[in-house]
Design a protein around this motif. Structure first.
Motif, PDB file in Angstrom:
ATOM      1  N   ALA A 243       8.501  -7.288 -14.602  1.00  0.00           N
ATOM      2  CA  ALA A 243       7.993  -6.875 -13.127  1.00  0.00           C
ATOM      3  C   ALA A 243       8.858  -5.654 -13.355  1.00  0.00           C
ATOM      4  N   ARG A 244       9.704  -5.919 -13.026  1.00  0.00           N
ATOM      5  CA  ARG A 244      11.067  -4.942 -12.851  1.00  0.00           C
ATOM      6  C   ARG A 244      10.831  -3.147 -13.738  1.00  0.00           C
ATOM      7  N   ALA A 245       9.948  -3.394 -15.138  1.00  0.00           N
ATOM      8  CA  ALA A 245       9.750  -2.650 -16.082  1.00  0.00           C
ATOM      9  C   ALA A 245       8.231  -1.906 -15.813  1.00  0.00           C
ATOM     10  N   TYR A 246       7.654  -2.831 -14.871  1.00  0.00           N
ATOM     11  CA  TYR A 246       6.195  -1.869 -14.666  1.00  0.00           C
ATOM     12  C   TYR A 246       6.836  -2.372 -13.012  1.00  0.00           C
ATOM     13  N   ARG A 247       7.739  -1.753 -12.385  1.00  0.00           N
ATOM     14  CA  ARG A 247       7.590  -1.194 -10.865  1.00  0.00           C
ATOM     15  C   ARG A 247       7.146  -2.480  -9.748  1.00  0.00           C
ATOM     16  N   ILE A 248       7.118  -3.265 -10.556  1.00  0.00           N
ATOM     17  CA  ILE A 248       6.870  -3.945  -9.596  1.00  0.00           C
ATOM     18  C   ILE A 248       7.547  -4.325  -8.145  1.00  0.00           C
ATOM     19  N   TYR A 249       7.073  -5.067  -7.098  1.00  0.00           N
ATOM     20  CA  TYR A 249       7.702  -5.626  -6.006  1.00  0.00           C
ATOM     21  C   TYR A 249       7.482  -7.529  -5.908  1.00  0.00           C
ATOM     22  N   TYR A 250       8.180  -8.423  -6.073  1.00  0.00           N
ATOM     23  CA  TYR A 250       7.425  -9.150  -5.183  1.00  0.00           C
ATOM     24  C   TYR A 250       8.973  -9.794  -4.447  1.00  0.00           C
ATOM     25  N   MET A 251       8.416 -11.057  -3.794  1.00  0.00           N
ATOM     26  CA  MET A 251       9.776 -11.666  -3.095  1.00  0.00           C
ATOM     27  C   MET A 251       9.050 -12.957  -2.260  1.00  0.00           C
ATOM     28  N   LYS A 252       9.600 -14.216  -2.319  1.00  0.00           N
ATOM     29  CA  LYS A 252       8.398 -15.589  -1.625  1.00  0.00           C
ATOM     30  C   LYS A 252       9.324 -15.295  -0.021  1.00  0.00           C
ATOM     31  N   THR A 253       8.142 -15.399   0.420  1.00  0.00           N
ATOM     32  CA  THR A 253       8.619 -15.279   2.026  1.00  0.00           C
ATOM     33  C   THR A 253       8.758 -16.690   2.569  1.00  0.00           C
ATOM     34  N   SER A 254       9.239 -17.146   1.390  1.00  0.00           N
ATOM     35  CA  SER A 254       9.816 -19.111   2.344  1.00  0.00           C
ATOM     36  C   SER A 254      10.283 -19.195   1.531  1.00  0.00           C
ATOM     37  N   GLU A 255      11.563 -20.017   1.347  1.00  0.00           N
ATOM     38  CA  GLU A 255      12.515 -20.832   0.742  1.00  0.00           C
ATOM     39  C   GLU A 255      12.080 -22.418   0.567  1.00  0.00           C
ATOM     40  N   GLU A 256      12.374 -22.679   1.712  1.00  0.00           N
ATOM     41  CA  GLU A 256      11.819 -24.216   1.597  1.00  0.00           C
ATOM     42  C   GLU A 256      10.580 -25.034   1.791  1.00  0.00           C
ATOM     43  N   ASP A 257       9.569 -23.931   1.977  1.00  0.00           N
ATOM     44  CA  ASP A 257       8.136 -24.936   1.593  1.00  0.00           C
ATOM     45  C   ASP A 257       7.836 -24.428   0.665  1.00  0.00           C
ATOM     46  N   SER A 258       6.787 -25.690   0.164  1.00  0.00           N
ATOM     47  CA  SER A 258       6.475 -25.423  -1.111  1.00  0.00           C
ATOM     48  C   SER A 258       5.693 -24.486  -1.339  1.00  0.00           C
ATOM     49  N   ASP A 259       4.198 -24.519  -0.475  1.00  0.00           N
ATOM     50  CA  ASP A 259       3.446 -23.650  -0.202  1.00  0.00           C
ATOM     51  C   ASP A 259       3.770 -22.581   0.271  1.00  0.00           C
ATOM     52  N   TYR A 260       4.657 -21.936  -0.141  1.00  0.00           N
ATOM     53  CA  TYR A 260       4.757 -19.792   0.512  1.00  0.00           C
ATOM     54  C   TYR A 260       3.959 -19.317  -0.160  1.00  0.00           C
ATOM     55  N   LEU A 261       3.860 -17.658   0.149  1.00  0.00           N
ATOM     56  CA  LEU A 261       2.860 -16.863  -0.510  1.00  0.00           C
ATOM     57  C   LEU A 261       3.918 -15.691  -1.078  1.00  0.00           C
ATOM     58  N   VAL A 262       3.703 -15.104  -1.573  1.00  0.00           N
ATOM     59  CA  VAL A 262       4.582 -14.124  -2.689  1.00  0.00           C
ATOM     60  C   VAL A 262       4.252 -12.697  -1.710  1.00  0.00           C
ATOM     61  N   ASP A 263       4.995 -11.942  -1.333  1.00  0.00           N
ATOM     62  CA  ASP A 263       4.598 -10.714  -1.236  1.00  0.00           C
ATOM     63  C   ASP A 263       4.722  -9.746  -2.150  1.00  0.00           C
ATOM     64  N   HIS A 264       3.995  -8.499  -2.840  1.00  0.00           N
ATOM     65  CA  HIS A 264       4.055  -8.211  -4.152  1.00  0.00           C
ATOM     66  C   HIS A 264       3.264  -7.042  -3.691  1.00  0.00           C
ATOM     67  N   SER A 265       3.711  -6.549  -5.202  1.00  0.00           N
ATOM     68  CA  SER A 265       2.352  -4.491  -5.100  1.00  0.00           C
ATOM     69  C   SER A 265       1.351  -5.151  -5.478  1.00  0.00           C
ATOM     70  N   ILE A 266       0.688  -4.339  -4.800  1.00  0.00           N
ATOM     71  CA  ILE A 266      -1.100  -4.388  -5.023  1.00  0.00           C
ATOM     72  C   ILE A 266      -1.661  -2.902  -6.200  1.00  0.00           C
ATOM     73  N   ILE A 267      -1.023  -2.850  -7.024  1.00  0.00           N
ATOM     74  CA  ILE A 267      -1.134  -2.252  -8.190  1.00  0.00           C
ATOM     75  C   ILE A 267      -2.136  -2.102  -9.786  1.00  0.00           C
ATOM     76  N   THR A 268      -3.194  -0.950 -10.066  1.00  0.00           N
ATOM     77  CA  THR A 268      -3.030  -1.902 -11.348  1.00  0.00           C
ATOM     78  C   THR A 268      -3.139  -0.281 -12.036  1.00  0.00           C
ATOM     79  N   TYR A 269      -2.646  -0.810 -13.614  1.00  0.00           N
ATOM     80  CA  TYR A 269      -2.207  -0.033 -14.520  1.00  0.00           C
ATOM     81  C   TYR A 269      -2.621  -0.232 -15.386  1.00  0.00           C
ATOM     82  N   LEU A 270      -3.243   1.075 -15.759  1.00  0.00           N
ATOM     83  CA  LEU A 270      -4.213   1.913 -17.018  1.00  0.00           C
ATOM     84  C   LEU A 270      -2.877   2.542 -18.042  1.00  0.00           C
ATOM     85  N   MET A 271      -3.005   1.278 -19.033  1.00  0.00           N
ATOM     86  CA  MET A 271      -2.717   1.553 -20.409  1.00  0.00           C
ATOM     87  C   MET A 271      -3.371   1.969 -21.405  1.00  0.00           C
TER      88      MET A 271
END
Length: 317
Positions: free
Chosen positions: A252-280
């Motif tokens: 993720a760091r190599a492709y400059r993608i940001y991501y982070m959990k919205t909650s650390e306590e609950d197992s049913d958490y969401l992940v906030d992340h970059s919304i990008i599609t790369y053409l290689m």
């Protein structure tokens, strides 16, 4: 007898004096600018004690007529002063009006300067546009490697069949990579459906084959089995990748993608992340990235354009 004659003369004198005084006062009121003429002595009798009476009265009349004359003169002076002020104010108004006209003329004269500035700015803008187009053409002629952002790099992950995969396995192929997670409620499914539809449209319109790749940013829940069941829902060619926390973070760091959990306590958490599609490209180097605002048709057309341009540059080289 002498007393009676004297009394008659005195009465006649009083009557004459009153008539003269009345006429004299009327004359002073109408022609106050000229001093009153003295009473004629020939009219008055030359009696001994009576002779001083008209003289005293005449002096009194002179003394009272002077303030009247002064008042009239003062009134005329005040009137003249007011007229002078009025003339001065009119002259001042005329002067101010003339100044306004001069200022207006000056403003009109300054008009060409603003037009000159406008023309200068327009010429500058045209020059910048020309320079930008020229630099863009030079960049196209040189090739896509010039000024390319440093996105991408080596990685070691596991595909949805449990096989180790690296960036070398995609060499020689055009790929489109999207980062997300399988528990995403709406955005990730929408983006993967759009990616799958664009893959088919690109094949139909241009005949280009592209490999779609999904990389999870939630390796704690997205194991191999979870990823396998997930990618089947979108496209048969879609490849799902997962791995350890460290490898996912590195990729993720190599492709400059940001991501982070919205909650650390609950197992049913969401992940906030970059919304990008790369053409290689076939060398696993970035050609272009596409955001969420592109629909399937725009994404397909954009990819076809980039691929044709890439092939044209390679053919010239």
């Amino acid at each position: 007898m002498a007393t009676t004659a004297l009394s008659r003369k005195a009465n006649h004198l009083r009557h004459t004096y009153r008539c003269l005084t009345s006429r004299y006062l009327s004359h002073c009121t109408t022609t106050s600018s000229n001093p009153p003429s003295p009473l004629p002595r020939s009219v008055l009798p030359l009696g001994g004690g009576i002779q001083s009476l008209p003289q005293i009265t005449q002096r009194f009349l002179f003394s009272t007529s002077i303030p009247t004359t002064t008042t009239v003169v003062d009134s005329e002076t005040s009137k003249n002063t007011e007229e002078a002020k009025s003339d001065g104010s009119e002259k001042s108004g005329d002067s101010n009006h003339q100044d306004d006209k001069n200022n207006a003329r000056r403003t009109v004269r300054r008009g060409p300067i603003s037009w000159l500035s406008f023309l200068f700015l327009a010429a500058t803008g045209a020059g910048l546009i020309w320079y930008y187009d020229r630099m863009k053409k030079q960049r196209i002629e040189v090739g896509p490697s010039v000024g390319k952002p440093e996105i991408g790099g080596p990685f070691n992950l596991i595909d949805h069949d449990g096989k180790p995969v690296s960036e070398k396995d995609f060499m020689g192929k055009w790929t489109m990579i999207y980062f997300g997670f399988t528990h995403c409620p709406d955005i990730c499914p929408d983006e993967l459906q759009k990616l799958a539809a664009a893959i088919d449209k690109i094949k139909e319109k241009a005949g280009f084959d592209i490999v779609p790749v999904f990389i999870t940013v939630d390796p704690e829940r997205d194991n191999v089995e979870q990823v396998r069941e997930y990618v089947k829902e979108f496209h048969p060619k879609l490849i799902g990748l997962t791995g350890s926390l460290e490898e996912i973070k590195k990729t993720a760091r190599a492709y400059r993608i940001y991501y982070m959990k919205t909650s650390e306590e609950d197992s049913d958490y969401l992940v906030d992340h970059s919304i990008i599609t790369y053409l290689m490209d076939p060398n696993m180097e970035l050609v272009k990235f596409f955001g969420k605002n592109n629909d399937a048709d725009a994404l397909a057309d954009g990819v076809i354009k980039e691929m044709k341009q890439y092939k044209s540059i390679k053919a010239k080289a």
